[in-house]
Write a protein that holds these residues in place. Structure first.
Motif, mmCIF file in Angstrom:
data_model
loop_
_atom_site.group_PDB
_atom_site.id
_atom_site.type_symbol
_atom_site.label_atom_id
_atom_site.label_comp_id
_atom_site.label_asym_id
_atom_site.label_seq_id
_atom_site.Cartn_x
_atom_site.Cartn_y
_atom_site.Cartn_z
ATOM 1 N N LYS A 1 62.805 76.322 54.230
ATOM 2 C CA LYS A 1 61.840 77.158 53.536
ATOM 3 C C LYS A 1 61.134 76.274 52.513
ATOM 4 O O LYS A 1 61.762 75.587 51.729
ATOM 5 C CB LYS A 1 62.545 78.318 52.838
ATOM 6 C CG LYS A 1 61.595 79.271 52.178
ATOM 7 C CD LYS A 1 62.339 80.431 51.567
ATOM 8 C CE LYS A 1 61.357 81.359 50.908
ATOM 9 N NZ LYS A 1 62.017 82.455 50.240
ATOM 10 N N GLU B 1 56.378 79.621 50.576
ATOM 11 C CA GLU B 1 56.384 80.826 51.401
ATOM 12 C C GLU B 1 56.252 80.504 52.880
ATOM 13 O O GLU B 1 56.028 81.382 53.688
ATOM 14 C CB GLU B 1 55.249 81.769 50.967
ATOM 15 C CG GLU B 1 55.439 82.322 49.572
ATOM 16 C CD GLU B 1 56.763 83.079 49.413
ATOM 17 O OE1 GLU B 1 57.093 83.912 50.278
ATOM 18 O OE2 GLU B 1 57.461 82.824 48.425
ATOM 19 N N ILE C 1 70.060 85.406 55.603
ATOM 20 C CA ILE C 1 68.598 85.422 55.471
ATOM 21 C C ILE C 1 67.943 85.903 56.756
ATOM 22 O O ILE C 1 66.785 85.647 57.013
ATOM 23 C CB ILE C 1 68.033 84.052 55.053
ATOM 24 C CG1 ILE C 1 68.347 82.988 56.092
ATOM 25 C CG2 ILE C 1 68.508 83.644 53.690
ATOM 26 C CD1 ILE C 1 67.570 81.707 55.883
ATOM 27 N N LYS C 2 68.711 86.620 57.564
ATOM 28 C CA LYS C 2 68.156 87.131 58.817
ATOM 29 C C LYS C 2 67.190 88.276 58.524
ATOM 30 O O LYS C 2 67.162 88.823 57.435
ATOM 31 C CB LYS C 2 69.291 87.585 59.731
ATOM 32 C CG LYS C 2 70.150 86.406 60.150
ATOM 33 C CD LYS C 2 71.224 86.784 61.118
ATOM 34 C CE LYS C 2 71.993 85.513 61.436
ATOM 35 N NZ LYS C 2 72.760 85.564 62.612
ATOM 36 N N SER C 3 66.386 88.614 59.512
ATOM 37 C CA SER C 3 65.382 89.684 59.428
ATOM 38 C C SER C 3 64.271 89.359 58.433
ATOM 39 O O SER C 3 63.691 90.247 57.834
ATOM 40 C CB SER C 3 66.035 91.026 59.084
ATOM 41 O OG SER C 3 66.966 91.381 60.066
ATOM 42 N N MET C 4 63.981 88.070 58.267
ATOM 43 C CA MET C 4 62.885 87.660 57.388
ATOM 44 C C MET C 4 61.821 86.890 58.160
ATOM 45 O O MET C 4 60.939 86.288 57.560
ATOM 46 C CB MET C 4 63.430 86.827 56.227
ATOM 47 C CG MET C 4 64.370 87.607 55.327
ATOM 48 S SD MET C 4 65.090 86.616 54.018
ATOM 49 C CE MET C 4 63.659 86.259 53.022
ATOM 50 N N GLY C 5 61.906 86.878 59.494
ATOM 51 C CA GLY C 5 60.900 86.212 60.307
ATOM 52 C C GLY C 5 61.184 84.758 60.624
ATOM 53 O O GLY C 5 60.413 84.115 61.333
ATOM 54 N N TYR C 6 62.286 84.215 60.132
ATOM 55 C CA TYR C 6 62.586 82.811 60.386
ATOM 56 C C TYR C 6 62.911 82.566 61.853
ATOM 57 O O TYR C 6 62.496 81.565 62.421
ATOM 58 C CB TYR C 6 63.743 82.331 59.512
ATOM 59 C CG TYR C 6 63.411 82.324 58.040
ATOM 60 C CD1 TYR C 6 62.328 81.607 57.556
ATOM 61 C CD2 TYR C 6 64.176 83.051 57.148
ATOM 62 C CE1 TYR C 6 62.017 81.599 56.208
ATOM 63 C CE2 TYR C 6 63.882 83.051 55.788
ATOM 64 C CZ TYR C 6 62.802 82.329 55.328
ATOM 65 O OH TYR C 6 62.499 82.320 54.001
#
Length: 173
Positions: free
Chosen positions: A26, A29, A81-86
């Motif tokens: 990351k 942003e 940090i899942k479900s953040m588009g990574y």
């Protein structure tokens, strides 16, 4: 990453030539790919978010008329940090890399990118199917994985031939 095709003699086979392993960090942003390899510590101030591997192999060549194909054997997003588009960003990058392989090895590599996913991993199946346009090739006949207590998995694939919609992300310098 320099193109392997530039040094490939015409008519030679691409089998096993290009393996890409990337770690993603990351950066403000955005998500940045740091690779190939990526087995070092994250750069100062950048959070490790996941990794993915792309390789050329023949595991699913029964679907490609015997041609080798691009395959994602491993993809992971850091827990918490899942479900953040990574995950989608990593898959999109690997799709773009596969598209470059297909272009560079035209006629020697299938235009299809394959992956497999455990039947129980519904979030990953939704990501691949709904957001990344992969199709389940064996929906009524999952394969048992003997290395994972016979856990059943699906084989998924999508065409990655270059088009206006697949634009490879530049590698950081």
């Amino acid at each position: 990453m320099p193109s392997v095709a530039a040094s490939r003699p015409r008519g030679s086979t691409p089998r096993g030539i290009k393996i890409t392993s990337n770690r993603f960090y990351k950066d403000s942003e955005t998500i940045r790919c740091v690779g190939p390899g990526g087995y070092s510590d994250p750069p100062l101030g950048k959070e490790f978010v996941g990794f993915g591997i792309l390789q050329i192999e023949e595991h699913y060549s029964n679907y490609t008329g015997g041609l080798p194909h691009c395959y994602i054997p491993l993809l992971s997003v850091k827990p918490g940090i899942k479900s953040m588009g990574y995950g989608k960003s990593i898959v999109d990058h690997l799709i773009a890399e596969a598209a470059l392989n297909v272009r560079d090895f035209e006629g020697y590599v299938s235009s299809y990118l394959f992956l497999d996913v455990y039947v129980a991993n519904e979030p990953a199946i939704r990501l691949y199917r709904d957001k990344c346009q992969f199709v389940v090739l064996n929906p009524n006949n999952p394969i048992s994985d003997p290395d994972e207590h016979n856990e059943p998995y699906f084989v998924m694939a999508r065409n990655v031939a270059l088009s206006e919609k697949v634009v490879p992300a530049p590698m950081p310098s």
